[in-house]
Design a protein around this motif. Structure first.
Motif, PDB file in Angstrom:
ATOM      1  N   HIS A 148       0.932  -0.953   0.045  1.00 49.69           N
ATOM      2  CA  HIS A 148      -0.408   0.024  -0.313  1.00 49.69           C
ATOM      3  C   HIS A 148       0.270   1.042   0.125  1.00 49.69           C
ATOM      4  O   HIS A 148       0.306   2.180  -0.778  1.00 49.69           O
ATOM      5  N   ARG A 180      -9.298  -1.053   7.210  1.00 55.85           N
ATOM      6  CA  ARG A 180      -8.590  -1.896   5.864  1.00 55.85           C
ATOM      7  C   ARG A 180      -7.746  -0.770   5.612  1.00 55.85           C
ATOM      8  O   ARG A 180      -7.580   0.269   6.100  1.00 55.85           O
ATOM      9  N   GLU A 191      -7.263   0.499   2.793  1.00 49.16           N
ATOM     10  CA  GLU A 191      -7.712   1.228   2.194  1.00 49.16           C
ATOM     11  C   GLU A 191      -8.212   3.120   3.190  1.00 49.16           C
ATOM     12  O   GLU A 191      -8.796   3.847   2.954  1.00 49.16           O
ATOM     13  N   MET A 192      -8.669   2.436   3.814  1.00 51.55           N
ATOM     14  CA  MET A 192      -9.500   2.906   5.155  1.00 51.55           C
ATOM     15  C   MET A 192      -8.854   3.976   5.673  1.00 51.55           C
ATOM     16  O   MET A 192      -8.964   5.269   5.958  1.00 51.55           O
ATOM     17  N   ASP A 251      -7.630   6.626   3.468  1.00 54.10           N
ATOM     18  CA  ASP A 251      -8.499   7.627   3.571  1.00 54.10           C
ATOM     19  C   ASP A 251      -9.330   8.442   4.249  1.00 54.10           C
ATOM     20  O   ASP A 251      -9.114   9.322   4.086  1.00 54.10           O
TER      21      ASP A 251
END
Lengths: 203, 203
Positions: B50, B135, B137-138, B141
Motif C-alpha cells: 500500500h 483496512r 484503504e480506510m 482514506d
C-alpha cells in the motif's frame, strides 16, 4: 566503485519499466471480497415498503451496542413496513460498530444487510451516527416512498417474506378484527387464529 | 500554530500559506506508535503493497519530537492514557491526530472501566477512521482526508472563499465584534475590528 554504482542505479532504472506492484488506492481501488463487511443497508421491498419491522433483534445481537432502534406501530393509513411494526428510528453508530455481522445474522426479515462500502471518514463524532436517511436503500424504480395506505398495499397483492408468513402482513391483528376484509393474505382463515397470530416469518 | 502566529496578520496569506500547507501535507511523518491490533493494519499501510511513501509518509519516526502525526492505533487503556498524552505533548507543533479504529475513536466494543472511551478524551482528534480494524484503504482514506484538511488550514483564521459569516463562526468559534466590546469594557486594549481579540491561530 563506479561499477557498484552502475549496478545499483541500473536496478533502480530497470524497475521503472516494470509494472507497479503497489495498490494505487485513491486512483484505483482494489475490489473487496464480495461478502466484505462494509457499511449497512436497510433494504426495501420491491414496492418501496421497508423490510425492517422494528423488532430490535439487531440491537440485541450487537456486541458493541452500536445499534439503536425505536419501533412504532403501522396504521392502516400510514404503513411503512408489511409487518405489524416498523423501525421508526434506526441509528447505527459507526464509531462503535465493529462490522462483525451479528446484526445481519439476527435480522429475521433480511432488512439489514451489509454493503461493500468502506468510506467512513469524518472529523467529528456526530457524523458517524447514521440514521435512516443514510442507511435506507434507494427506492426501487417507480416505487412510492412510504408511508403507503393499507388499501394500496392490498391492491398490489405482493406475497411479502416469500409468502412464508402465515399471518397476513397487511394488517396487525387488531386491525384485522376491525376491518376484516382488508386482510387478503394467502391464508385468510388463519388470520384470526390466536395460535398462529404470533408466528414468526421464516424468511 | 508555530512561527506564523508571530507574523503580523494580513501578510503571507495566500501563496505562502498554500506552499506551507502543501509541504506540510506532503511530509506528514507519523510517530511509530501502535497500541493494539490496529497497529498491524497500520504497518501494512506503510509497507510495500500500500506504500504510504506515495504520500510522503513512509518515515514512521522513532521519536515524537520528529513527527507531525500521531495515529492512535488501538484501544487506549486507562493505564496507557498518560503515556499517550505525554507523547502528544512531546510532539512539536504543528501536530495532528488520527484515531484509527473504533476503539481509539470511541471505545468501540470495550465499553468498560479499563478502556478510555475514545482518545479524544486525551488529545484533540483531527480525523476518525472507524473499522475493526480498518483496512489499509480506510486508513489511507482518513490520511488523505487529513491531508485535505491540512491544505485548508489558515495561518490566520478568516472566512474561506464562499463561506458565509455564519459558517465561519460555527467553524472557528469566533464570537464577533460584540465580544470585543465586552473585552474593551473590561479594560482590554481597544480592538478595531474585533478580530485581534482572538488568538491568531487556535490549536
Amino acid at each position: 566503485m563506479f561499477n557498484a554504482l552502475r549496478k545499483g542505479f541500473g536496478l533502480t532504472f530497470k524497475t521503472m519499466f516494470r509494472p507497479a506492484v503497489t495498490y494505487e488506492y485513491p486512483e484505483k481501488a482494489k475490489p473487496v471480497a464480495p461478502r466484505y463487511h462494509g457499511r449497512h443497508v436497510l433494504n426495501r421491498h420491491e414496492d418501496g415498503l421497508e423490510k425492517c419491522v422494528g423488532c430490535e433483534l439487531c440491537a440485541w445481537a450487537c456486541p458493541a451496542d452500536a445499534i439503536y432502534v425505536e419501533g412504532s406501530d403501522n396504521t392502516p393509513e400510514e404503513r411503512f413496513s408489511p409487518g405489524e411494526r416498523y423501525g421508526k428510528i434506526y441509528q447505527i453508530n459507526y464509531l462503535r460498530c465493529i462490522f462483525c455481522g451479528l446484526c445481519i445474522e439476527a435480522c429475521p426479515t433480511r432488512a439489514l444487510t451489509m454493503s461493500n462500502d468502506y468510506h467512513l471518514t469524518f472529523d467529528n463524532r456526530q457524523d458517524y451516527i447514521y440514521e435512516k436517511d443514510r442507511l435506507l436503500a434507494p427506492l426501487p424504480e417507480g416505487a412510492k416512498p412510504p408511508p403507503h395506505t393499507d388499501a394500496e398495499v392490498a391492491a398490489r397483492g405482493i406475497a411479502y417474506y416469500e409468502g412464508k408468513s402465515s399471518q397476513t402482513p397487511l394488517a396487525s391483528r387488531s386491525d384485522a378484527l376491525d376491518h376484516g376484509d382488508v386482510s387478503t393474505g394467502s391464508h385468510p382463515d388463519e388470520t384470526h387464529d390466536p395460535a398462529l397470530a404470533g408466528t414468526e416469518p421464516k424468511g | 500554530m508555530g512561527l506564523e502566529s508571530r507574523l503580523p496578520s494580513g501578510l503571507l496569506l495566500t501563496s505562502v500559506e498554500k506552499f506551507v500547507n502543501w509541504s506540510r501535507a506532503g511530509s506528514t511523518w507519523p510517530v511509530t506508535f501502535g497500541l493494539a491490533c490496529c497497529a498491524i493494519e497500520m504497518m501494512t499501510t506503510g509497507a510495500a503493497n500500500h506504500d504510504l511513501a506515495r504520500f510522503g509518509m513512509e518515515v514512521f519516526r522513532g521519536s515524537p519530537r520528529q513527527s507531525d502525526l500521531m495515529i492512535v492505533a488501538g484501544r487506549v487503556s486507562q493505564k496507557m492514557a498518560p503515556v499517550v498524552r505525554n507523547l502528544y505533548d512531546q510532539m512539536a507543533d504543528p501536530k495532528w491526530v488520527i484515531a484509527m479504529g473504533v476503539c481509539a475513536s470511541s471505545g468501540g466494543m470495550f465499553n468498560n472501566y479499563a478502556i478510555v472511551q475514545g482518545v479524544d478524551h486525551l488529545v484533540p482528534v483531527d480525523m476518525y477512521v472507524p473499522g475493526c480494524p480498518p483496512r489499509p484503504e480506510m486508513l489511507m482514506d482518513g490520511i488523505l482526508a487529513l491531508h485535505d484538511k491540512i491544505k485548508q488550514e489558515q495561518l490566520v483564521e478568516r472566512p474561506r472563499k464562499g463561506e458565509s459569516m455564519e459558517d465561519f463562526r460555527r467553524r472557528t468559534g469566533w464570537a464577533g465584534p460584540e465580544v470585543a466590546e465586552v473585552a474593551a469594557e473590561r479594560g482590554a486594549a481597544p480592538v478595531p475590528d474585533g478580530r485581534s481579540a482572538l488568538p491568531m491561530a487556535r490549536r
